[in-house]
Design a protein around this motif. Structure first.
Motif, PDB file in Angstrom:
ATOM      1  N   ASP A 125      40.220  32.633  35.193  1.00  0.00           N
ATOM      2  CA  ASP A 125      39.078  33.453  35.576  1.00  0.00           C
ATOM      3  C   ASP A 125      39.545  34.760  36.233  1.00  0.00           C
ATOM      4  OD1 ASP A 125      36.510  34.109  35.868  1.00  0.00           O
ATOM      5  OD2 ASP A 125      36.033  32.698  37.480  1.00  0.00           O
TER       6      ASP A 125
ATOM      7  N   PHE B 275      40.122  34.558  47.757  1.00  0.00           N
ATOM      8  CA  PHE B 275      41.355  34.470  48.524  1.00  0.00           C
ATOM      9  C   PHE B 275      41.727  33.023  48.784  1.00  0.00           C
ATOM     10  CE2 PHE B 275      44.174  34.951  52.135  1.00  0.00           C
ATOM     11  CZ  PHE B 275      44.894  36.102  51.791  1.00  0.00           C
TER      12      PHE B 275
ATOM     13  N   LYS C  60      33.422  37.679  52.285  1.00  0.00           N
ATOM     14  CA  LYS C  60      34.162  37.045  51.195  1.00  0.00           C
ATOM     15  C   LYS C  60      33.743  37.651  49.858  1.00  0.00           C
ATOM     16  CE  LYS C  60      35.750  33.496  53.769  1.00  0.00           C
ATOM     17  NZ  LYS C  60      37.170  33.374  54.094  1.00  0.00           N
ATOM     18  N   ASP C  61      34.746  38.004  49.052  1.00  0.00           N
ATOM     19  CA  ASP C  61      34.527  38.401  47.644  1.00  0.00           C
ATOM     20  C   ASP C  61      33.422  39.450  47.476  1.00  0.00           C
ATOM     21  OD1 ASP C  61      36.353  36.445  47.338  1.00  0.00           O
ATOM     22  OD2 ASP C  61      35.029  35.011  46.352  1.00  0.00           O
TER      23      ASP C  61
ATOM     24  N   ARG D  29      42.717  47.679  41.136  1.00  0.00           N
ATOM     25  CA  ARG D  29      42.859  46.882  39.911  1.00  0.00           C
ATOM     26  C   ARG D  29      41.587  46.071  39.741  1.00  0.00           C
ATOM     27  NH1 ARG D  29      45.621  44.104  43.858  1.00  0.00           N
ATOM     28  NH2 ARG D  29      47.458  45.400  43.715  1.00  0.00           N
TER      29      ARG D  29
ATOM     30  N   ARG E 143      41.389  43.015  39.298  1.00  0.00           N
ATOM     31  CA  ARG E 143      41.508  41.676  39.880  1.00  0.00           C
ATOM     32  C   ARG E 143      41.182  41.697  41.368  1.00  0.00           C
ATOM     33  NH1 ARG E 143      46.506  41.783  37.227  1.00  0.00           N
ATOM     34  NH2 ARG E 143      47.595  41.605  39.204  1.00  0.00           N
TER      35      ARG E 143
ATOM     36  N   ASN F 162      43.401  42.726  47.808  1.00  0.00           N
ATOM     37  CA  ASN F 162      43.607  41.713  48.847  1.00  0.00           C
ATOM     38  C   ASN F 162      43.594  42.367  50.222  1.00  0.00           C
ATOM     39  OD1 ASN F 162      43.892  39.782  46.931  1.00  0.00           O
ATOM     40  ND2 ASN F 162      46.066  39.391  47.285  1.00  0.00           N
TER      41      ASN F 162
ATOM     42  N   GLY G 195      42.322  35.660  54.416  1.00  0.00           N
ATOM     43  CA  GLY G 195      42.056  36.947  53.793  1.00  0.00           C
ATOM     44  C   GLY G 195      40.826  36.914  52.921  1.00  0.00           C
ATOM     45  N   ILE G 196      40.556  38.053  52.356  1.00  0.00           N
ATOM     46  CA  ILE G 196      39.444  38.183  51.418  1.00  0.00           C
ATOM     47  C   ILE G 196      39.920  39.008  50.227  1.00  0.00           C
ATOM     48  CG2 ILE G 196      37.604  38.073  53.156  1.00  0.00           C
ATOM     49  CD1 ILE G 196      37.499  41.190  52.847  1.00  0.00           C
ATOM     50  N   VAL G 197      39.184  38.902  49.158  1.00  0.00           N
ATOM     51  CA  VAL G 197      39.437  39.787  48.022  1.00  0.00           C
ATOM     52  C   VAL G 197      38.226  40.692  47.910  1.00  0.00           C
ATOM     53  CG1 VAL G 197      39.875  39.941  45.555  1.00  0.00           C
ATOM     54  CG2 VAL G 197      40.828  38.038  46.870  1.00  0.00           C
TER      55      VAL G 197
ATOM     56  N   PHE H 218      36.308  43.268  45.797  1.00  0.00           N
ATOM     57  CA  PHE H 218      36.233  43.689  44.392  1.00  0.00           C
ATOM     58  C   PHE H 218      35.626  45.079  44.327  1.00  0.00           C
ATOM     59  CE2 PHE H 218      36.632  39.146  44.147  1.00  0.00           C
ATOM     60  CZ  PHE H 218      37.503  38.975  43.089  1.00  0.00           C
TER      61      PHE H 218
ATOM     62  N   GLY I 128      37.718  41.134  37.515  1.00  0.00           N
ATOM     63  CA  GLY I 128      38.237  39.787  37.348  1.00  0.00           C
ATOM     64  C   GLY I 128      37.410  38.768  38.116  1.00  0.00           C
ATOM     65  N   TRP I 129      37.766  37.541  37.882  1.00  0.00           N
ATOM     66  CA  TRP I 129      37.162  36.399  38.549  1.00  0.00           C
ATOM     67  C   TRP I 129      35.648  36.363  38.321  1.00  0.00           C
ATOM     68  CZ3 TRP I 129      41.090  34.665  42.287  1.00  0.00           C
ATOM     69  CH2 TRP I 129      40.972  33.298  42.537  1.00  0.00           C
ATOM     70  N   SER I 130      35.237  36.915  37.178  1.00  0.00           N
ATOM     71  CA  SER I 130      33.822  36.947  36.774  1.00  0.00           C
ATOM     72  C   SER I 130      32.950  37.625  37.820  1.00  0.00           C
ATOM     73  CB  SER I 130      33.288  35.529  36.507  1.00  0.00           C
ATOM     74  OG  SER I 130      34.115  34.877  35.585  1.00  0.00           O
TER      75      SER I 130
END
Lengths: 203, 977
Positions: A116, A170, B154-155, B207, B209, B212, B228-230, B232, B266-268
């Motif tokens: 994914d 994460f 988060k995200d 990117r 994806r 971070n 951590g968190i990503v 987007f 990424g990651w839908s």
């Protein structure tokens, strides 16, 4: 890893899964399991490095290590030596079998996460798939040993039932890191387990 | 019916009474305070969701109200947001409103309160705000787990360039927390001891994806945990560009656009942006499955106008573009088909094609492109369904490519795709005579003519040239023309013609026919005209030639030359009114000499050599230096010469020579100038301006000095290559003088020797004549005549040269031959009264060449005895004596000894006194009897020494006769004293 010889070797090692377990002696099955564990051991660090390389900082930073990260659904491979050494064969094999059972499911989970997140990384996905296949192979070998030694088999359980599906990106990266790391640690431990058994049941 | 009326009236009255009641209540209960405020959170969207009701609203009545909402953070006094929310409210309605927080809700407790005011036209009275509701506290921290560190949000999905606030919650304030964005530490603002917030401004897209961001809790150097968190970050969605729609068949509209950047993550987290087509006239909508095109089905034949909106959409943004068009103005025809060519000949062809029929009575505009020979022609034609076009003025034997495209003639939108086909026109006879030139080699009795021609250009060949026909016709005497066919690739032929005028016609032929003829006339007279060669200078572009016009009519001029190094004859035709041209070709090489000949072509097509030019396109410096000889080397000069050096075959016109001379002297010789060589050394230089002057006398030199010279030619481009100097050393002055003296001397001596040799006879006669033969002497006859006949002349062969016998004889002269000592001893017993004087110096058996004279004066006793005879001569002399006879002294000694011996044996009474006078006989002239030992004196030709005998012996007086006789026999010239 991609060489045809390695695949052939893997095939022969996975063969006990297909053939009847009863016809194999304990020494032979132990030897086969040991060979597979040794072979797996050579590739575990590469899997971890490939995985980390795709996750970005801090995972891809040189020398990244976070031993404090653990997964409650995955038993740690580290153990006190005395405790480990005093375990009897059945207990030792059962612990390893339980760990690899959890690992096979976790490796599948990590592969799903990564397909994914990193759909354009076939190398990582292939390595995760291969690792899962080998873990299953080792599980089969262990089952053969336990049958040969007349030990009671571990009932299969869904270790992933305890995994949170709503994990953030994460957290999934961390989870994948722990899984690939523990896969290496458990493979190292399985080599030691089987070496001990091999000494006890010489060919 | 009555019942219905009653019911209706009752309902109306009830409604009226209710209305009256409501107005009364509102007047009493206002203001209307919001109640039952509930606040919930949405972590994903970081939003607070409020819901409340307004009590005491009139039943079934909608009222317009304004709600003011206050939001505080951490504590109620810290109001972070105040805003109004207007809406219509119904009785018992639950109102909803959301507020999105910049700060993640997990990081701080929020407080919310609300108040309201009536804003409805049905209530004209002055309105006032209600009281605030009580603060509603919202906190989600309690829901966090037991971890030591949390990072929020988060995200989160944001657009590139937006501002984002992140925060962390640390459970243990003892921990030191550091946060990093892609490995770089970020610094934030502490909200409370556990919470720190970071404002990230204008986040970049890194990117798809995600980015971070992580925080690490540590105590000292010990890491306690990592969290951590990503984030987007999406690219900003772009507006679709170049959106247009068109139809090929009035059934489907094909719409295309340029989508711009793909915003998928990424990651839908976010898929690629979606595209939707909306047509406003029909109200239809279609979700497009492709990102840059979409097909729209035309369902209604009647609809002509279309108003399309293309909507691009992702999770963060929506963009749209709009076009409005008439369908008939968007016709994009399918490309024509069945393209064919009919009646193709050398210059014409008919092109036909078909067009897909769209609607009845449709007129099409078609465009034809004809490509061939590097050119392109374009024609437009209007057709119905079947197209046809007559292509003319084509080149023969040429491959053409013709293609056609069509469009709607009435409402031009765009051309269709091309449909094309190749075709080749037929061949035609060559249209131009080949360009022919010749070179003539005159030999005794005939000409060798080499004809050259240039291949016809494709334009003029009109097909493949198969052969060339050469027709030779004698102009001087009637004869049959000679025809030669030469296969095509050849470009020259050789003819041998006799001394007549000939006309030569050359034609090129292809499969269809022959070209016009090219005519050249070879005159009977050979080209013996002497034309002076003129030097010209070439330029980068070539050679510029000009010449004097030929007297009389000319039909043109030809310049020919040879290309080097291929040695291929080249020529250029020049018109009759032109007397200059520029020959420029890439084939000219620097340093190569080109000879140009300019011919005038008379009206009879006879070429006459007018001028010759020679030159270099670029002169180069000479490539080699002459081989220099040093002649006439003297102490003061020498001559340098290089006669063998050719000035012709050089890479430039030789203009002269530079002679460099190096000497130890600082000063240069007269005529020389100082020059500095490339290596920096100084020398003297002499310049010779005449290329044919190939010698130089270098004089005024010092004897016994060393000189170095170097001769190099020069052209306009410079000197020849550097080379080593040759050393010459002048000889010293005296040695030359010596040679001057010695040589003549040697010559003279040689001359004298030759003369001497040639005149040896004369010299001999002059300097040392032969001894006269007494027999042949005139005096002999005289003597014979006067004296007695007994008188004889001594024969040389009879003479024994080794001994002189002295005989005392009163009369006449007797020849006595003396024997050797041995003989003497043998004759001892005979007791001769001779005095043996001389031993022979030779042991030859023959008589020695000696003439013996008897001297009676000295041997009285012997003469008294009257005995004189020959003593036999022993052929062998005692060897012991031979060696002593080499000098007169030895002779003397020997004599002394022998005499003494002899005397000893002779009785004293018989020989009281002997005195012997000796005369040597002349020996010269008798070559055969010459002594073999030249050292030996001619013993016979000298006087024998007189030997003194003992004084007691009486010395008789010599008689006059005896002395006279002995004198007479002697040649005065041969006597030694």
């Amino acid at each position: 890893m991609s060489c045809p010889l390695a695949h052939l070797c893997l095939l022969t090692l996975l063969l006990p899964l297909l053939s009847s377990a009863a016809s194999i002696s304990p020494a032979e099955s132990i030897s086969q399991a040991y060979s597979l564990a040794l072979y797996m051991q050579k590739n575990t660090s590469m899997l971890l490095q490939t995985y980390l390389q795709y996750q970005g900082s801090p995972f891809s930073d040189p020398g990244f290590s976070a031993p404090e990260l653990q997964l409650s659904s995955l038993p740690p491979a580290t153990a006190f030596f005395k405790t480990w050494r005093t375990l009897d064969d059945g207990e030792r094999l059962s612990l390893a079998q339980g760990a690899f059972l959890a690992l096979t499911q976790h490796l599948q989970l990590v592969r799903d996460d990564q397909s994914d997140l990193n759909p354009g990384s076939p190398i990582l996905l292939a390595q995760l798939g291969t690792a899962r296949l080998r873990a299953q192979g080792l599980l089969g070998n262990m089952a053969t040993i336990m049958t040969a030694l007349g030990l009671p088999m571990l009932p299969e359980e869904d270790t992933l039932g305890l995994v949170a599906f709503g994990a953030s990106a994460f957290e999934r990266k961390c989870r994948g890191y722990v899984v690939t790391r523990e896969y290496g640690h458990w493979t190292d431990r399985a080599v030691r387990d089987l070496a001990l058994l091999k000494a006890k049941y010489p060919a | 019916m009555a019942l219905f009326v009653v019911f209706q009236t009752t309902f109306f009255l009830t409604l009226l009474s209710l209305r009256t009641y409501q107005s009364e209540v509102l007047a009493e209960r206002l203001p209307l305070t919001p109640v039952s405020l509930k606040v919930s959170t949405n972590s994903i969207h970081q939003s607070l969701h409020l819901q409340w009701t307004v009590h005491n609203l009139p039943y079934h009545q909608e009222l317009k109200m304004v709600f003011q909402i206050q939001i505080s953070r951490i504590e109620t006094s810290n109001v972070v947001w105040v805003g109004n929310y207007s809406t219509t409210v119904k009785w018992n309605q639950v109102l909803h409103w959301s507020w999105e927080s910049e700060l993640p809700l997990e990081c701080a407790t929020h407080f919310v309160r609300i108040k309201s005011v009536m804003d409805d036209a049905s209530f004209p009275e002055p309105n006032f705000w209600s009281n605030w509701s009580s603060w509603e506290e919202v906190s989600v921290q309690y829901s966090l787990g037991r971890d030591i560190l949390f990072v929020f949000p988060k995200d989160k999905l944001v657009e590139e360039g937006s501002n984002v606030t992140i925060c962390y919650v640390s459970r243990n304030i003892q921990n030191n927390v550091s946060c990093y964005l892609e490995g770089k530490q970020i610094h934030g603002e502490q909200l409370d001891p556990h919470v720190t917030a970071f404002n990230l401004n204008s986040v970049p897209f890194i990117r798809n994806r995600g980015t971070n961001i992580y925080c690490e809790a540590s105590q000292g150097n010990v890491s306690k945990g990592i969290e951590g968190i990503v984030l987007f970050v999406s690219k900003v969605l772009e507006e679709p560009k170049d959106f247009s729609c068109e139809t090929q068949d009035f059934k489907t509209l094909h719409c295309t656009w340029d989508p711009g950047t793909d915003t998928a993550l990424g990651w839908s987290k976010q898929p690629s942006q979606s595209y939707t087509l909306f047509e406003s006239f029909s109200g239809e909508k279609k979700l497009c499955t492709h990102k840059n095109w979409c097909n729209w089905q035309i369902t209604q034949d009647s609809q002509e106008m279309y108003n399309f909106t293309l909507i691009a959409e992702n999770y963060l943004r929506k963009r749209s573009v709009n076009i409005l068009f008439n369908l008939t103005h968007r016709v994009y025809l399918m490309n024509p088909f069945s393209v064919n060519f009919e009646n193709v000949n050398a210059t014409n062809a008919i092109m036909t094609w078909k067009v897909h029929s769209m609607r009845n009575n449709f007129t099409y505009l078609c465009q034809i492109e004809l490509h061939g020979e590097g050119k392109m022609m374009q024609y437009d034609v209007s057709i119905k369904v079947n197209g046809e076009y007559f292509l003319s003025e084509l080149e023969p034997a040429t491959e053409y490519m013709a293609r056609v495209r069509c469009a709607d003639a009435s409402n031009f939108w765009k051309w269709s795709e091309w449909s094309g086909q190749n075709f080749t026109t037929l061949e035609a006879a060559p249209s131009e005579a080949p360009d022919v030139w010749r070179s003539v080699n005159s030999e005794p009795g005939n000409h060798t003519v080499t004809l050259f021609w240039k291949p016809l250009s494709k334009l003029h060949a009109n097909g493949k040239i198969l052969f060339y026909n050469v027709v030779v016709e004698n102009l001087d005497k009637p004869s049959r023309s000679e025809l030669r066919s030469i296969p095509a690739p050849a470009n020259s032929t050789k003819l041998i013609l006799d001394r007549c005028s000939y006309q030569i016609c050359v034609t090129a032929n292809n499969s269809v026919g022959a070209s016009p003829a090219s005519i050249i006339v070879i005159s009977a007279d050979p080209e013996n005209k002497e034309v002076e060669e003129e030097r010209i200078a070439g330029t980068d572009g070539g050679f510029s030639l000009s010449w004097k016009p030929q007297p009389g009519d000319v039909i043109g001029y030809v310049v020919d030359w040879c290309d080097h190094p291929q040695d291929v004859l080249q020529w250029k035709n020049v018109g009759p009114n032109t007397t200059s041209t520029v020959i420029s070709t890439d084939a000219f090489r620097p340093g190569v000499r080109y000879d140009f000949r300019i011919y005038g072509l008379s009206t009879k097509r006879i070429a006459c050599l007018l001028e010759k030019k020679t030159g270099y396109s670029q002169e180069l410096a000479p490539s080699d230096n002459p081989h220099v000889l040093v002649d006439m080397l003297t102490s003061h000069s020498f001559t340098l010469s290089w006669k063998d050096y050719s000035t012709e075959s050089q890479p430039g016109f030789i203009q002269g020579y530079h002679v460099y001379l190096k000497s130890k002297a600082r000063q240069c010789h007269p005529r020389f100038q100082k020059a500095i060589l490339s290596d920096g050394s100084e020398c003297c230089k002499y310049k010779i301006d005449n290329p044919e002057e190939k010698a130089l006398i270098v004089d005024n030199l010092k004897p016994e000095s060393s000189y170095e010279f170097f001769v190099t030619p020069f052209t306009s481009a410079g000197e020849g290559p550097n080379a080593t100097f040759t050393k010459v050393t002048t000889p010293d002055e005296h040695s030359s003088m010596l040679i001057h003296i010695l040589l003549p001397m040697v010559f003279c001596v040689l001359l004298i020797m030759i003369v001497c040799y040639l005149k040896s006879q004369w010299i001999k006669e002059t300097c040392y004549p032969d001894i006269p033969d007494p027999y042949k002497s005139s005096i002999l006859s005289l003597i014979k005549f006067k004296e007695n006949p007994h008188l004889t002349i001594m024969n040389v062969s009879d003479c024994i040269p080794d001994a002189i016998e002295v005989v005392s004889k009163p009369e006449g002269t007797k020849i006595q031959i003396l024997g050797t000592r041995k003989s003497l001893t043998e004759t001892e017993l005979t007791k001769p009264n001779y005095l043996y004087l001389l031993p022979t110096e030779k042991n030859h058996s023959g008589p020695g060449p000696c003439i013996c004279f008897e001297n009676f004066t000295y041997n009285q006793a012997a003469s008294d005895s009257g005995f004189c005879g020959h003593v036999p001569v022993s052929p062998k002399a005692p060897p012991s004596m031979l060696g002593l006879m080499t000098s007169p002294e030895n002779v003397l000694k020997a004599l002394e000894k022998n005499y003494m011996n002899s005397l000893g044996e002779v009785p004293a009474g018989e020989t009281s006194l002997n005195y012997v006078s000796q005369l040597a006989s002349p020996m010269s002239g008798d070559k055969d009897s010459l002594p073999t030992n030249p050292v030996e004196p001619p013993h016979c030709s000298e006087y024998k020494m007189q030997i003194a005998v003992p004084l007691r012996l009486a010395l008789p007086r010599p008689t006059e006769n005896s002395s006279l006789s002995s004198i007479t026999l002697l040649d005065p010239g041969e006597h030694y004293r």
